[in-house]
Design a protein around this motif. Structure first.
Motif, PDB file in Angstrom:
ATOM      1  N   ALA A   1     -19.211  14.905 -31.314  1.00 53.83           N
ATOM      2  CA  ALA A   1     -18.357  13.733 -31.076  1.00 53.83           C
ATOM      3  C   ALA A   1     -17.768  13.217 -32.389  1.00 53.83           C
ATOM      4  N   GLY A   2     -18.588  13.215 -33.432  1.00 51.95           N
ATOM      5  CA  GLY A   2     -18.106  12.738 -34.726  1.00 51.95           C
ATOM      6  C   GLY A   2     -17.023  13.639 -35.292  1.00 51.95           C
ATOM      7  N   VAL A   3     -17.218  14.928 -35.146  1.00 53.63           N
ATOM      8  CA  VAL A   3     -16.220  15.886 -35.641  1.00 53.63           C
ATOM      9  C   VAL A   3     -14.919  15.718 -34.868  1.00 53.63           C
ATOM     10  N   ARG A   4     -15.035  15.596 -33.541  1.00 56.29           N
ATOM     11  CA  ARG A   4     -13.822  15.418 -32.732  1.00 56.29           C
ATOM     12  C   ARG A   4     -13.092  14.128 -33.116  1.00 56.29           C
ATOM     13  N   ALA A   5     -13.852  13.080 -33.367  1.00 58.48           N
ATOM     14  CA  ALA A   5     -13.227  11.809 -33.763  1.00 58.48           C
ATOM     15  C   ALA A   5     -12.498  11.971 -35.093  1.00 58.48           C
ATOM     16  N   ALA A   6     -13.124  12.664 -36.034  1.00 61.36           N
ATOM     17  CA  ALA A   6     -12.481  12.877 -37.337  1.00 61.36           C
ATOM     18  C   ALA A   6     -11.207  13.696 -37.176  1.00 61.36           C
ATOM     19  N   LEU A   7     -11.237  14.659 -36.251  1.00 61.67           N
ATOM     20  CA  LEU A   7     -10.082  15.551 -36.071  1.00 61.67           C
ATOM     21  C   LEU A   7      -8.913  14.867 -35.370  1.00 61.67           C
ATOM     22  N   GLU A   8      -9.130  13.650 -34.838  1.00 55.54           N
ATOM     23  CA  GLU A   8      -8.010  12.875 -34.295  1.00 55.54           C
ATOM     24  C   GLU A   8      -6.957  12.634 -35.376  1.00 55.54           C
ATOM     25  N   ALA A   9      -7.390  12.707 -36.633  1.00 61.57           N
ATOM     26  CA  ALA A   9      -6.457  12.472 -37.745  1.00 61.57           C
ATOM     27  C   ALA A   9      -5.574  13.678 -38.027  1.00 61.57           C
ATOM     28  N   VAL A  10      -5.905  14.820 -37.446  1.00 59.36           N
ATOM     29  CA  VAL A  10      -5.099  16.020 -37.701  1.00 59.36           C
ATOM     30  C   VAL A  10      -3.981  16.070 -36.669  1.00 59.36           C
ATOM     31  N   ARG A  11      -2.759  15.941 -37.167  1.00 64.69           N
ATOM     32  CA  ARG A  11      -1.596  15.804 -36.297  1.00 64.69           C
ATOM     33  C   ARG A  11      -0.690  17.008 -36.453  1.00 64.69           C
ATOM     34  N   ASP A  12       0.145  17.203 -35.457  1.00 59.60           N
ATOM     35  CA  ASP A  12       1.179  18.220 -35.563  1.00 59.60           C
ATOM     36  C   ASP A  12       2.139  17.790 -36.678  1.00 59.60           C
ATOM     37  N   PRO A  13       2.356  18.647 -37.667  1.00 61.51           N
ATOM     38  CA  PRO A  13       3.227  18.236 -38.779  1.00 61.51           C
ATOM     39  C   PRO A  13       4.646  17.904 -38.325  1.00 61.51           C
ATOM     40  N   GLU A  14       5.082  18.522 -37.236  1.00 60.22           N
ATOM     41  CA  GLU A  14       6.447  18.269 -36.773  1.00 60.22           C
ATOM     42  C   GLU A  14       6.534  17.091 -35.818  1.00 60.22           C
ATOM     43  N   ILE A  15       5.468  16.857 -35.078  1.00 55.72           N
ATOM     44  CA  ILE A  15       5.447  15.751 -34.113  1.00 55.72           C
ATOM     45  C   ILE A  15       4.160  14.974 -34.371  1.00 55.72           C
ATOM     46  N   PRO A  16       4.167  14.120 -35.399  1.00 55.83           N
ATOM     47  CA  PRO A  16       2.896  13.512 -35.865  1.00 55.83           C
ATOM     48  C   PRO A  16       2.219  12.582 -34.859  1.00 55.83           C
TER      49      PRO A  16
END
Ligand SMILES: [Zn+2]
Length: 165
Positions: free
Chosen positions: A9-24
């Motif tokens: 759950a913590g890893v998934r929450a952190a990965l919310e910050a990783v966005r599509d570079p073209e559609i952030p």
């Protein structure tokens, strides 16, 4: 930097910050690129499936995953790239489709196995502003290679369409 105790759950929450570079506005989870998060013996495994090779932004995403998890304190991270089954726009979550509409991008028409839809021709792409399906393809390439440029005949507004794959 503190070392985070790895949990999915913590890893998934952190990965919310990783966005599509073209559609952030879209996270990699929204896009369906993030396939799996596992924690085994304290090591974090992240499985991603790239969108398609024509999308240069994809190369940045693995690096973003590593950097984001390192910043969140995860020291032991393995990023795996899974190529099969191939990513399709069907993997976009309902939240992703809603977010696309909110920024005026028509989400992909579903059922990407339909070859007509794949090639854009004959696809009824609804205008993200007025929802009219009276739209026309202007260019197979919109602001990026992943999008096509359409124009709405009802409200006369041009809009990007997130292409089906
Ligand atoms: Zn319209």
């Amino acid at each position: 930097m503190s070392v985070a105790v790895a949990c999915v759950a913590g890893v998934r929450a952190a990965l919310e910050a990783v966005r599509d570079p073209e559609i952030p506005i879209l996270t990699i989870a929204d896009l369906g690129i993030l396939r799996e998060v596992r924690v085994e013996d304290g090591r974090v495994h992240v499985v991603i499936t790239p969108t398609y090779s024509g999308c240069p932004a994809m190369h940045a995403i693995e690096g973003d995953v590593r950097a984001t998890l390192a910043a969140a304190g995860y020291a032991d991270v393995v990023v795996e790239t899974r190529l099969a089954p191939a990513w399709t726009t069907d993997w976009l979550t309902p939240a992703a489709r809603r977010k696309l509409l909110e920024v005026g991008i028509a989400p992909p028409v579903e059922a990407s196995s339909d070859k007509n839809v794949l090639r854009l021709h004959g696809a009824a792409v609804a205008c993200p502003r007025c929802r009219s399906s009276d739209t026309e393809l202007v260019s197979e390439f919109g602001s990026t290679a992943c999008k096509a440029l359409y124009r709405c005949r009802a409200c006369l507004e041009p809009f990007d369409y997130f292409k089906c794959l």
